[in-house]
Structures are given as C-alpha cells and as structure tokens.
Scaffold this active site. Structure first.
Site, short mmCIF file in Angstrom:
data_model
loop_
_atom_site.label_atom_id
_atom_site.label_comp_id
_atom_site.label_asym_id
_atom_site.label_seq_id
_atom_site.Cartn_x
_atom_site.Cartn_y
_atom_site.Cartn_z
N THR A 163 -4.45 -1.51 4.25
CA THR A 163 -3.86 -2.40 3.38
C THR A 163 -3.66 -3.60 4.06
O THR A 163 -3.01 -3.72 5.01
CB THR A 163 -2.60 -1.92 2.92
OG1 THR A 163 -2.22 -0.55 3.55
CG2 THR A 163 -2.26 -1.47 1.64
N ASP A 213 -14.32 -15.98 9.84
CA ASP A 213 -13.07 -15.16 10.04
C ASP A 213 -13.57 -14.16 11.37
O ASP A 213 -13.07 -13.03 11.21
CB ASP A 213 -12.48 -14.63 8.90
CG ASP A 213 -10.85 -14.10 9.28
OD1 ASP A 213 -10.41 -14.25 10.13
OD2 ASP A 213 -10.94 -13.05 8.46
#
Ligand code: ADP
Ligand code: MN
Length: 495
Positions: free
Chosen positions: A240, A384
C-alpha cells in the site's frame, strides 16, 4: 447445452403405495439432488476473502456480486431460449426487456462520456411551448386547451428529456412524436425505478479510513475480472503506497483474449483519492505526449492516465527486452501485469536483499545497461529509479513503477535522469561496487551527452541550460528537438 448436465435416469420399480408415499418422494428427490450437486469439499476462495480481510463491510458488495453472477446466468439462459424460439424465422421475438443485467452495468460504461462533452448537444429537442395559466391558448374555434391531445402528446415527448441520461428513450427527434399520457406515465414510472435500481448498485463512495480498502467501484471492477475468468483469485495485498495499492492474484484462463494470462499477476490499483496525485503534476503536465489531453481532463481521468502511462512505458520496456512486468490488461485505473516473484511472495527490492559482492557487481552492470536501453531504445527516463523500484528476481534486476517515467525531451527530463543516476550510483558505491561510475559519469554514459563540469552545481546548471534550450526550441518551432537522442532515432510512438 443445458448447463446442469444430463439428469440421472435410473428407473426404480415400486408399488403404487410407495409412489403415493410423500416421504419416499422426498427421499428420492434428496438423493437425486445429492447426486447432481455433490457437496463441495474445498470451498474455493472468492476475491478478497482471505484471513485478514474477513469483515462484514463488504457484505453488500458480495451480495451485489452474487446478484450480478445470477443475473448473467439468467440472461445467458434467456438468450438460449430466445435463439431456440426464433430459429431461422425472419420475424423474431426479442427477450431484451426481460434481461437482468442492467444496461448501466454493461461494459459500455468503459468509455464514460464526460458531462462537459455532452453539454452542448446539437440534437437537443426544442423546449416545449408552455400553456399559459388560464389553461388555453388561441381564440374562438382555434382555441386549444392544455388537455389538447396533440399538444399534450408533444409535451410528453419533450418531457422524456428529464429521464436519467442513461435511460434510452430512442431517437424521436424530428418525428413529431406524440405520447399519450398513459404511455408517458408508464415510461416515467419505469425510468424512475431504473434510476433507483442503478443508484442502489452504484453506491456512493465509501469513505473508508482503512488504507488497504479499495472503493466499491474498484472492487466491482476487480470482481468483474475474476468473473470474466481473467483472474482466478485475488489473494491479498502486496503493498500500500501513497498513490497505489498492489494486489497479488492468480491468473485465470481468459475466454475472450487470445493472450495467455501469466499464472501469477500483480494488480496495481491507482488510488482515486486525488490529493496524492497533485504533486505529480509536473511529470505529466509537461509531457508532450499528454499535453493536449491534460487541460481538458477531469481529475478522475488524470488518474487513469497514470495507469495508462505505466502501461505504455512497460510495453516499451518489454519490447526492448528490459526485465520488467508484462502488461496483461488495463481497465480504468487498474493495471494488471505479470507478478515478479513466486508463490505469492514478491521478489525483494534491491534495498532489502543482501547480495554477494559478485551479484552486486552483476546487478550494477545490468542496471547501467538497462538505463542506457531505457534511454536509447525506449526513449524514456525512469524518473523514480532507486533501490526501492528495482526487484531482485531470478538472478537479475527487474525495473518496476514506471507510471511517472518521461521522455528525455520532457522539460525536466534530464534533471530526473540526474536524480536517478545519483540514486543508482550511491546505492552501488555504498554496496561496495568499486567499478561503479559516479553520478555525473553515469549521467553521461546513459544520455550520451558530454557534460564536462566536474562538480555537482555546475553540472546541474548545464543540465538546466540544455533543458531550457530545448524548451525555447519547442516554443519557436512548436515541436520537440531531437538533440538529446544521440543516435537520432525517431522516438518510439505507441500512442
Ligand atoms: P508505488 O507507486 O506505490 O511505489 P510500485 O509499482 O512501486 O508502486 O509498487 C509497490 C510495490 O508493490 C513494489 O515495491 C513491489 O514490492 C510491489 N510490486 C509492484 N509491482 C509488482 C510486480 N509486478 N510483481 C511483484 N511485486 C510488485
Ligand atoms: Mn515504487
């Protein structure tokens, strides 16, 4: 053709008294039922029914899902009967009105039309002329009251506009349709009940605080994938994050797609709560691939675009042979891809794995290679890249999380690349790879540019100067410059 299989036809001889015995009849029936529906030994796990997920908050959703499954079976049966009755006859009877699966839920909702797209509808019927208070217009024998059949009929037709937009009333424009009050009222009743039914099914957004929970719409979307046989089971949540939730699932055997579904899948659900995505504007707003679309989009669509971006970028990487998840399917903000790992255990991130110095060195050279491939062959900068988004699996490094990746000519692309290089360089240098290039050398090695500054500040200034040059060129020529691609290859365009 009957989905329940052939009935058992064992004839039992018995006396008339026995036949009359209700008791016996019941027993026989029970026996038959047991034979036809043997008790399921191991209850298959449905989506989301795993240890930590047992709560009652999803009961409503489960009920809706079951209903949906029932409705589908019912409709399938209906279609079979329709076909049987109609045969080759030129005149056919339609059972359409008896179908259970609601048109609102059919897959056509996939391409929802935005409200602003439909606001200026050139086909709008004219506003009905109103009857004044006194209840009649005209004079003498030309008088027409509000009860006039023709006026009323036209008015009723026009009032159909007020039904829910999804309610199909047919195309009566320019036909001077006159609906009797009786027909209109019946239609109105039906329209309202359909609207209520749809509202029930599409419950308002759940304001769940639990991080792991996905909203009901997403759950339904996932369930549809299971229902369609694309996925076998969704076993649980792997991760998550701020912007996404990732689930593990076992792949099913898709009936429709000819693609083979991987035996294990990762489902990345992009969060539909908007705040998290605000700070990502800079990635997509300036990405020329999405430039035209950005301004007109509503926030929900922007989130879908992240998923779409990840899909396109993964596809480019796949085509270049870079180890990365393989795209299975994209549905709205839900991206299904192959699972990197085995038996529900995801491959560890580079930051979490302890590699031998030999493997570390191998991982470094592979990463260097992948960064070059990504830049030259995929025309992409990860943006990223770090030990958090590199997985170690099968003795090699796999790249993931590319929704924010951009092309080198993105106004901040080179800055992102420099940041990537810094992360990679630092990680491998700290990891003891003495051969690892420093961030500036790595930047030049990946981009093919030759920035000579020997300190970080000057280096970054040069990068920004290059970016600005490109932007100025875009401004004056209305298209991007190919300065950054050293070999002059056209960018791969998969849009
Ligand atoms: P985020 O934007 O939340 O960082 P990621 O794409 O990085 O999203 O996914 C979050 C985590 O989920 C990853 O760090 C990884 O552990 C796991 N994950 C994502 N995709 C896969 C995959 N295809 N196979 C295995 N694990 C995955
Ligand atoms: Mn990540």
């Amino acid at each position: 053709q009957c989905p329940w299989g052939a009935p058992n036809t064992t004839s039992i001889s018995c006396s008339l008294a026995d036949v009359m015995s209700e008791q016996l009849a019941k027993e026989l029936q029970l026996e038959e039922e047991n034979a036809a529906f043997p008790e399921v030994v191991a209850v298959a796990e449905g989506p989301f029914i795993t240890g930590e997920n047992i709560d009652t908050s999803s009961d409503l959703m489960l009920a809706q899902m079951l209903q949906m499954e029932f409705d589908r079976e019912y409709d399938a049966q209906l279609r079979r009967e329709e076909k049987k009755i109609n045969g080759d006859s030129k005149v056919s009877i339609s059972f359409e009105n008896y179908r259970k699966v609601h048109p609102y839920d059919s897959d056509s909702s996939e391409d929802e039309v935005d409200w602003q797209d439909t606001r200026h509808d050139p086909y709008r019927a004219d506003k009905p002329t109103t009857t004044p208070r006194r209840g009649f217009i005209g004079k003498g024998k030309d008088i027409t009251t509000k009860h006039d059949e023709v006026v009323c009929g036209r008015k009723n037709t026009a009032r159909m506009e007020n039904f829910a937009p999804e309610f199909q009333v047919g195309d009566g424009i320019g036909m001077d349709l006159k609906l009797s009050n009786q027909v209109f009222n019946a239609l109105k009743q039906h329209a309202y009940s359909e609207e209520r039914r749809s509202a029930r099914l599409h419950e308002k957004k759940e304001h769940s605080t639990a991080e792991k929970a996905v909203d009901p719409k997403t759950r339904l979307l996932l369930y549809k994938m299971v229902n369609a046989g694309m996925l076998e089971t969704i076993t649980g949540c792997i991760s998550t994050g701020k912007e996404s939730v990732v689930f593990h699932a076992y792949g099913g055997e898709s009936a429709t797609e000819d693609k083979v579904i991987p035996s294990e899948c990762a489902i990345k659900v992009f969060k539909t709560t908007l705040n998290e995505f605000k700070n990502r504007d800079k990635y997509i707003k300036d990405d020329y691939r999405f430039k035209d679309r950005f301004s007109k989009l509503n926030p929900r669509k922007i989130i879908r675009m992240w998923a779409e971006k990840e899909m396109h970028n993964l596809t480019r990487m796949q085509n270049a042979g870079i180890p990365c998840p393989q795209v299975v399917i994209l549905k709205k903000h839900v991206l299904v891809m192959s699972f990197i790992g085995k038996d529900q255990v995801p491959a560890p991130k580079l930051k979490d794995v302890t590699l031998s110095s030999e493997d570390m060195k191998k991982a470094y050279y592979q990463t260097l290679n992948m960064m070059q491939q990504l830049y030259k062959e995929c025309n992409l900068i990860h943006a990223d890249l770090s030990e958090y988004n590199m997985l170690w699996h099968d003795g090699k490094v796999w790249l993931i999380d590319v929704s924010q990746s951009v092309e080198p000519t993105h106004p901040h692309g080179l800055e992102f690349l420099f940041r990537d290089c810094r992360n990679v360089s630092q990680f491998f240098q700290k990891g003891g790879v003495s051969e690892a290039l420093n961030e500036r050398e790595l930047f030049n090695a990946v981009s093919g540019l030759n920035i000579t500054a020997d300190n970080e500040v000057d280096f970054q200034a040069e990068i920004e100067a290059l970016e600005k040059m490109n932007e100025d060129h875009v401004q004056s020529h209305g298209k991007k410059l190919s300065t950054f691609s050293s070999d002059g290859d056209p960018p791969i365009d998969d849009e």
